[in-house]
Scaffold this motif. Structure first.
Motif, PDB file in Angstrom:
ATOM      1  N   PRO A  20      41.321  38.886  47.341  1.00 55.32           N
ATOM      2  CA  PRO A  20      40.705  38.855  46.012  1.00 55.32           C
ATOM      3  C   PRO A  20      41.660  38.262  44.979  1.00 55.32           C
ATOM      4  O   PRO A  20      42.854  38.577  44.982  1.00 55.32           O
ATOM      5  N   SER A  21      41.104  37.408  44.121  1.00 51.88           N
ATOM      6  CA  SER A  21      41.886  36.873  42.996  1.00 51.88           C
ATOM      7  C   SER A  21      41.624  37.748  41.781  1.00 51.88           C
ATOM      8  O   SER A  21      40.473  37.858  41.331  1.00 51.88           O
ATOM      9  N   ILE A  22      42.671  38.338  41.234  1.00 50.49           N
ATOM     10  CA  ILE A  22      42.473  39.265  40.105  1.00 50.49           C
ATOM     11  C   ILE A  22      42.125  38.515  38.823  1.00 50.49           C
ATOM     12  O   ILE A  22      41.839  39.154  37.794  1.00 50.49           O
ATOM     13  N   ILE A  47      47.381  36.487  42.363  1.00 45.73           N
ATOM     14  CA  ILE A  47      47.608  36.611  40.918  1.00 45.73           C
ATOM     15  C   ILE A  47      47.734  35.199  40.362  1.00 45.73           C
ATOM     16  O   ILE A  47      48.705  34.491  40.662  1.00 45.73           O
ATOM     17  N   ASP A  48      46.726  34.786  39.600  1.00 48.20           N
ATOM     18  CA  ASP A  48      46.672  33.403  39.096  1.00 48.20           C
ATOM     19  C   ASP A  48      47.404  33.288  37.776  1.00 48.20           C
ATOM     20  O   ASP A  48      46.935  33.780  36.752  1.00 48.20           O
ATOM     21  N   VAL A  49      48.557  32.623  37.794  1.00 45.34           N
ATOM     22  CA  VAL A  49      49.369  32.439  36.586  1.00 45.34           C
ATOM     23  C   VAL A  49      49.086  31.054  36.008  1.00 45.34           C
ATOM     24  O   VAL A  49      49.224  30.057  36.712  1.00 45.34           O
ATOM     25  N   LEU A  80      51.256  29.886  41.061  1.00 41.18           N
ATOM     26  CA  LEU A  80      51.781  29.328  39.802  1.00 41.18           C
ATOM     27  C   LEU A  80      51.067  28.029  39.456  1.00 41.18           C
ATOM     28  O   LEU A  80      51.357  26.974  40.011  1.00 41.18           O
ATOM     29  N   MET A  81      50.136  28.150  38.512  1.00 36.59           N
ATOM     30  CA  MET A  81      49.459  26.960  37.999  1.00 36.59           C
ATOM     31  C   MET A  81      50.118  26.634  36.650  1.00 36.59           C
ATOM     32  O   MET A  81      49.541  26.824  35.569  1.00 36.59           O
ATOM     33  N   ILE A  82      51.389  26.246  36.763  1.00 36.27           N
ATOM     34  CA  ILE A  82      52.213  26.035  35.569  1.00 36.27           C
ATOM     35  C   ILE A  82      53.036  24.763  35.745  1.00 36.27           C
ATOM     36  O   ILE A  82      53.372  24.371  36.876  1.00 36.27           O
ATOM     37  N   ASN A 153      38.931  22.456  40.810  1.00 30.21           N
ATOM     38  CA  ASN A 153      40.079  22.001  40.012  1.00 30.21           C
ATOM     39  C   ASN A 153      40.650  23.221  39.306  1.00 30.21           C
ATOM     40  O   ASN A 153      39.890  24.005  38.721  1.00 30.21           O
ATOM     41  N   PRO A 154      41.953  23.423  39.365  1.00 27.65           N
ATOM     42  CA  PRO A 154      42.508  24.703  38.914  1.00 27.65           C
ATOM     43  C   PRO A 154      42.320  24.946  37.420  1.00 27.65           C
ATOM     44  O   PRO A 154      42.245  24.002  36.637  1.00 27.65           O
ATOM     45  N   GLY A 155      42.236  26.238  37.076  1.00 28.13           N
ATOM     46  CA  GLY A 155      42.194  26.604  35.657  1.00 28.13           C
ATOM     47  C   GLY A 155      41.191  27.684  35.345  1.00 28.13           C
ATOM     48  O   GLY A 155      41.397  28.460  34.403  1.00 28.13           O
ATOM     49  N   PHE A 156      40.118  27.771  36.150  1.00 27.06           N
ATOM     50  CA  PHE A 156      39.096  28.751  35.796  1.00 27.06           C
ATOM     51  C   PHE A 156      38.457  29.342  37.060  1.00 27.06           C
ATOM     52  O   PHE A 156      38.339  28.667  38.083  1.00 27.06           O
ATOM     53  N   GLY A 157      38.030  30.582  36.948  1.00 32.57           N
ATOM     54  CA  GLY A 157      37.213  31.167  38.009  1.00 32.57           C
ATOM     55  C   GLY A 157      35.766  30.780  37.786  1.00 32.57           C
ATOM     56  O   GLY A 157      35.403  30.178  36.772  1.00 32.57           O
ATOM     57  N   GLY A 158      34.923  31.100  38.757  1.00 33.55           N
ATOM     58  CA  GLY A 158      33.486  30.890  38.602  1.00 33.55           C
ATOM     59  C   GLY A 158      33.031  29.447  38.687  1.00 33.55           C
ATOM     60  O   GLY A 158      31.900  29.126  38.305  1.00 33.55           O
ATOM     61  N   GLN A 159      33.884  28.579  39.205  1.00 38.28           N
ATOM     62  CA  GLN A 159      33.493  27.157  39.308  1.00 38.28           C
ATOM     63  C   GLN A 159      32.775  26.871  40.618  1.00 38.28           C
ATOM     64  O   GLN A 159      32.844  27.660  41.568  1.00 38.28           O
ATOM     65  N   VAL A 188      42.024  28.738  51.246  1.00 37.89           N
ATOM     66  CA  VAL A 188      41.108  28.014  50.360  1.00 37.89           C
ATOM     67  C   VAL A 188      40.903  28.863  49.108  1.00 37.89           C
ATOM     68  O   VAL A 188      40.843  30.103  49.179  1.00 37.89           O
ATOM     69  N   ASP A 189      40.820  28.181  47.983  1.00 35.04           N
ATOM     70  CA  ASP A 189      40.825  28.876  46.701  1.00 35.04           C
ATOM     71  C   ASP A 189      39.909  28.170  45.709  1.00 35.04           C
ATOM     72  O   ASP A 189      40.177  27.049  45.305  1.00 35.04           O
ATOM     73  N   GLY A 190      38.806  28.884  45.396  1.00 34.49           N
ATOM     74  CA  GLY A 190      37.914  28.356  44.358  1.00 34.49           C
ATOM     75  C   GLY A 190      36.494  28.220  44.867  1.00 34.49           C
ATOM     76  O   GLY A 190      36.230  27.444  45.787  1.00 34.49           O
ATOM     77  N   GLY A 191      35.608  29.010  44.263  1.00 37.16           N
ATOM     78  CA  GLY A 191      34.187  28.932  44.648  1.00 37.16           C
ATOM     79  C   GLY A 191      33.906  29.501  46.020  1.00 37.16           C
ATOM     80  O   GLY A 191      32.920  29.139  46.674  1.00 37.16           O
ATOM     81  N   ILE A 192      34.781  30.409  46.473  1.00 40.86           N
ATOM     82  CA  ILE A 192      34.625  30.988  47.820  1.00 40.86           C
ATOM     83  C   ILE A 192      33.674  32.198  47.754  1.00 40.86           C
ATOM     84  O   ILE A 192      33.901  33.136  46.982  1.00 40.86           O
ATOM     85  N   ALA A 210      39.039  34.844  46.682  1.00 42.45           N
ATOM     86  CA  ALA A 210      37.744  34.950  46.001  1.00 42.45           C
ATOM     87  C   ALA A 210      37.896  35.851  44.781  1.00 42.45           C
ATOM     88  O   ALA A 210      38.412  36.967  44.900  1.00 42.45           O
ATOM     89  N   GLY A 211      37.471  35.346  43.642  1.00 42.85           N
ATOM     90  CA  GLY A 211      37.554  36.137  42.422  1.00 42.85           C
ATOM     91  C   GLY A 211      36.173  36.616  42.011  1.00 42.85           C
ATOM     92  O   GLY A 211      35.828  37.793  42.138  1.00 42.85           O
ATOM     93  N   SER A 212      35.348  35.664  41.580  1.00 42.94           N
ATOM     94  CA  SER A 212      34.010  36.021  41.069  1.00 42.94           C
ATOM     95  C   SER A 212      33.170  36.733  42.122  1.00 42.94           C
ATOM     96  O   SER A 212      32.519  37.735  41.824  1.00 42.94           O
ATOM     97  N   SER A 213      33.194  36.236  43.364  1.00 41.57           N
ATOM     98  CA  SER A 213      32.308  36.814  44.388  1.00 41.57           C
ATOM     99  C   SER A 213      32.804  38.170  44.865  1.00 41.57           C
ATOM    100  O   SER A 213      32.110  38.855  45.610  1.00 41.57           O
TER     101      SER A 213
END
Ligand code: DX5
Length: 236
Positions: A20-22, A47-49, A80-82, A153-159, A188-192, A210-213
């Motif tokens: 799970p992505s917090i 933990i998405d930074v 680290l998305m920095i 594309n990194p930056g937001f959940g729910g894509q 894999v990360d995003g829309g899962i 998976a965050g949103s789901s």
């Protein structure tokens, strides 16, 4: 994995991993939601930074890693998305990260960053955005414990899941095999979710962020995790 690993680093879970992505959690109840996900069988937490520079969003940082480290023994995966991740690797290792992932696109000296992560005793991960070719990792495959194939594309959940990124999972695994290496696990990360996860699993992914789901869908954390795991199990 370096011999000098921090004694406190949790061993990286293997096989089918639901992470799970917090990012999508309710921060007014973060500890409780992490505990609920743990009880429901979450294998590790991401933990998405985000710094508002490398990605057009600001999220969480060191205090959240420190706070979660104090209340859970679960494997903590710090993504680290920095920009200039090298400036913060040591701090996130000290805060309690078990795995630190840097973006290939944001790291000016990727070989050095990955070595530094391992020397600090953490597992080393590298992430590729959907438009970044697998070949950009050809010289560091022996330095990574995990590869992240971004399916948004990194930056937001729910894509929306970017299916075009999925073949990269197979390419990366084959690149490692062609070099005589055991392929590192691919995340894999995003829309899962239970629809997209099996597609990624069929390509060889074994770690599913998976965050949103998990945290946002109406059936609740436990049922959402079960649905995700059940959707993938036949492919692994
Ligand atoms: C993007 C984030 C998200 C997050 C998961 O920068 O990395 O991928 O972890 O978000 P969902 O599962 O809501 O797409």
């Amino acid at each position: 994995m370096s011999d000098a690993r921090r004694s406190s680093v949790q061993t990286m879970p293997t096989g089918l991993v639901i992470a799970p992505s917090i990012l999508a959690a309710d921060y007014a109840r973060l500890g409780a939601e992490v505990a609920e996900a743990e009880a429901a069988g979450a294998d590790w937490f991401q933990i998405d930074v985000m710094d508002g520079h490398y990605v057009p969003n600001i999220s969480i940082g060191l205090p959240v890693v420190e706070s979660l480290r104090a209340v859970t023994d679960s494997f903590l995966d710090v993504h680290l998305m920095i920009d200039n991740p090298e400036a913060f690797i040591q701090d996130f290792a000290a805060a309690g990260a078990d795995l630190i992932t840097v973006h290939q696109e944001a790291s000016r000296h990727l070989q050095g960053d990955l070595q530094q992560i391992r020397e600090l005793g953490c597992y080393a991960g590298v992430a590729l955005n959907p438009s970044t070719p697998a070949d950009t990792l050809s010289e560091v495959l022996n330095l990574v414990d995990l590869i992240v194939v971004m399916t948004v594309n990194p930056g937001f959940g729910g894509q929306k899941f970017i299916a075009e990124a999925v073949p990269k999972v197979e390419r990366l695994r084959q690149m490692a095999i062609d070099r005589g290496l055991t392929p590192p696990p691919v995340q894999v990360d995003g829309g899962i979710d239970p629809t997209t996860a099996p597609v990624a699993a069929a390509a060889g992914a074994t770690v599913f962020v998976a965050g949103s789901s998990v945290f946002r869908w109406p059936d609740g954390i436990a049922a959402n995790l079960r649905a995700l795991r059940d959707s993938i199990a036949p492919q692994i």
